[in-house]
Design an enzyme around this catalytic site. Structure first.
Site, mmCIF file in Angstrom:
data_model
loop_
_atom_site.group_PDB
_atom_site.id
_atom_site.type_symbol
_atom_site.label_atom_id
_atom_site.label_comp_id
_atom_site.label_asym_id
_atom_site.label_seq_id
_atom_site.Cartn_x
_atom_site.Cartn_y
_atom_site.Cartn_z
ATOM 1 N N CYS A 166 3.406 -72.714 91.756
ATOM 2 C CA CYS A 166 3.389 -74.171 91.824
ATOM 3 C C CYS A 166 3.239 -74.556 93.276
ATOM 4 C CB CYS A 166 4.680 -74.668 91.203
ATOM 5 S SG CYS A 166 5.091 -76.307 91.641
ATOM 6 N N SER A 215 -13.339 -66.937 88.182
ATOM 7 C CA SER A 215 -12.945 -67.241 89.556
ATOM 8 C C SER A 215 -12.994 -65.954 90.365
ATOM 9 C CB SER A 215 -11.531 -67.825 89.557
ATOM 10 O OG SER A 215 -11.067 -67.948 90.878
ATOM 11 N N GLN A 220 -8.465 -65.063 84.134
ATOM 12 C CA GLN A 220 -7.523 -63.936 84.232
ATOM 13 C C GLN A 220 -7.997 -62.710 83.458
ATOM 14 O OE1 GLN A 220 -4.960 -63.726 86.207
ATOM 15 N NE2 GLN A 220 -4.646 -65.852 86.791
ATOM 16 N N ASN A 261 -2.430 -66.769 82.282
ATOM 17 C CA ASN A 261 -2.053 -66.388 83.649
ATOM 18 C C ASN A 261 -0.574 -66.073 83.791
ATOM 19 O OD1 ASN A 261 -2.545 -69.270 83.029
ATOM 20 N ND2 ASN A 261 -1.401 -69.643 84.903
ATOM 21 N N HIS A 266 -11.515 -64.997 93.209
ATOM 22 C CA HIS A 266 -10.373 -64.379 93.889
ATOM 23 C C HIS A 266 -9.410 -63.657 92.958
ATOM 24 C CE1 HIS A 266 -7.115 -67.580 93.434
ATOM 25 N NE2 HIS A 266 -8.162 -68.221 92.988
HETATM 26 N N1 PLP Z 1 -7.677 -70.761 85.107
HETATM 27 C C1 PLP Z 1 -6.697 -69.843 85.124
HETATM 28 C C2 PLP Z 1 -6.288 -69.190 83.840
HETATM 29 C C3 PLP Z 1 -6.085 -69.486 86.322
HETATM 30 O O1 PLP Z 1 -5.113 -68.579 86.324
HETATM 31 C C4 PLP Z 1 -6.508 -70.134 87.511
HETATM 32 C C5 PLP Z 1 -5.858 -69.821 88.804
HETATM 33 O O2 PLP Z 1 -4.741 -69.388 88.872
HETATM 34 C C6 PLP Z 1 -7.542 -71.073 87.441
HETATM 35 C C7 PLP Z 1 -8.099 -71.367 86.217
HETATM 36 C C8 PLP Z 1 -8.033 -71.783 88.668
HETATM 37 O O3 PLP Z 1 -8.894 -70.961 89.423
HETATM 38 P P1 PLP Z 1 -9.108 -71.263 90.992
HETATM 39 O O4 PLP Z 1 -7.895 -70.777 91.691
HETATM 40 O O5 PLP Z 1 -10.335 -70.471 91.351
HETATM 41 O O6 PLP Z 1 -9.347 -72.713 91.121
#
Ligand code: PLP
Length: 403
Positions: A340, A213, A193, A165, A215
């Site tokens: 954060c 995910s 991602q 990410n 969103h």
């Molecule tokens: N895993 C990664 C690599 C992410 O970038 C994120 C969110 O930024 C998540 C998991 C968590 O996903 P969610 O926001 O749907 O809880």
């Protein structure tokens, strides 16, 4: 409608145009997702009810399940809806996983050192059963270390992300899957991602469990999935108390969010390649422009294979917190290396794992693009960067900054 550049009111007289470059944090809702959600919100039924209203809600959930499954080449029955990527990761990371009828507990969890915090936390493993695996300076998992560490475990669970990410660095998941399989292991891939941006076929990746995910691909926030290979089951669900989601996740389904996720997945599947090519071109333009303005620019993970939409960069002497605020005042939404919740920038564990010095890491600024990003927006970001860099670095290391 998605997030076209918005007029942003600064005062009654002054407006500045916004350009959004934080797609890895969240993406705008796709038109198709909005439409599906609006239609779903007009329904009354609980997807578990047997009457016509309930069956209508159930149909929306099952249609969405098919669409999400198709995005990753999985069978719909192996898709479990959750409240997001974080919950899907937490559901996956348990010693209680059945594989091909074998219900013996997984004895150790191995995670790459650059995982999202929801994986680094280790899920339901005891903390002394969780081991971090090193990455190289390019952010790619050290495959030799993986192979040698797995030898200490009889039935390991391994969790490695498809793409990071912060840096966008892509992991060689198919190779990792071979090593994990040879060690009698189970592989979980956090594809939050990567999905919708690069190929994410579960079979081709060789993943046993996969997290998505909504969103990040143009669906609503607060919904995600854990996808299983057919022979893999989570024996102990995270949320118990109902038979929903084939017993893998109790609780009334969030029908509207699920419908939106399904619509976004369907669009992402059909538009991914064209969107990725466009983003890669714009990202190239961005990186050339950043370096032209400031030859001292460092792009983290530059030599690794990266997502087409992500650039994490700095120049020596930059402070990410102030850079992000300065960009914001110029109408540009970017983020510091890792978002954060407190709003304060913490040292990035990803850059630390890549051996980046803390002084440099604290200046990391993440620019992430999406399907609505335009060339004109990239140009505006570069104009803003010229201003931001020259004012923030004025009294520091001027060597790399063009006059
Ligand atoms: N895993 C990664 C690599 C992410 O970038 C994120 C969110 O930024 C998540 C998991 C968590 O996903 P969610 O926001 O749907 O809880």
């Amino acid at each position: 409608m998605g997030l076209a550049p918005q007029r942003y009111l600064i005062s009654a007289e002054v407006t500045i145009e916004r350009a959004y470059f934080d797609w890895n944090a969240t993406s705008p809702l796709r038109t198709e997702a909005r439409g599906a959600m609006t239609a779903a919100l007009g329904l009354t039924g609980n997807a578990s009810s047997v009457h016509a209203e309930g069956r209508a809600a159930r149909k929306l959930v099952e249609d969405a399940r098919e669409k999400v499954a198709e995005l990753v080449g999985a069978e719909p029955k192996n898709v479990t809806f959750t409240s997001g990527g974080t919950e899907a990761n937490a559901l996956a990371l348990t010693p209680a996983i059945e594989v091909g009828g074998d219900r013996r507990r997984r004895d150790r969890l191995f995670v790459s050192a650059v995982e999202h915090p929801s994986v680094l936390g280790g899920g339901r493993f005891a903390s002394d059963a969780v081991e971090k695996l090193p990455v190289g300076r390019d952010g790619v998992l050290d495959l030799e270390a993986l192979a040698s560490r797995l030898a200490v475990s009889e039935r390991p669970l391994v969790s490695v992300m498809l793409a990071n990410n912060e840096t966008g660095v892509i992991q060689p998941i198919a190779q990792i899957a071979e090593i994990v399989r040879a060690a009698n292991g189970v592989l979980h891939v956090d594809a939050v991602q990567g999905a919708g941006r690069i190929d994410c076929d579960m079979e081709e990746l060789g993943a046993d469990l996969l997290t998505l995910s909504s969103h990040k691909i143009g669906g609503p926030q607060g919904v995600g999935v854990l996808v299983r290979r057919g022979s893999v089951h989570i024996i102990e669900p995270l949320i118990k108390g109902g038979a929903q989601e084939r017993g893998q996740r109790a609780g009334t389904e969030n029908v509207a969010a699920i419908a939106g996720f399904g619509a976004a997945a369907q669009t992402a599947l059909h538009t991914r390649q064209a969107e990725a090519a466009r983003m890669a071109r714009l990202r190239g333009m961005l990186e050339v422009g950043l370096k032209a303005a400031s030859p001292a620019v460092i792009i983290f993970g530059e030599n690794a294979s990266r997502l087409p939409n992500t650039t994490l960069f700095t120049v020596p002497g930059l402070k990410a917190e102030t850079a992000v605020i300065s960009f914001d005042l110029n109408g540009i939404a970017v983020s510091s290396g890792s978002a954060c919740s407190s709003g304060k920038v913490q040292e990035s564990h990803v850059l630390a794992a890549m051996g980046v010095e803390p002084a440099l890491a604290q200046g990391a600024v993440r620019v992430s693009l999406g399907w609505e990003t335009t060339e004109e927006e990239v140009e505006r970001l570069l104009i803003a960067w010229n201003k931001v860099a020259s004012s923030l670095l004025k009294n520091r290391d001027k060597r790399g900054i063009a006059a």
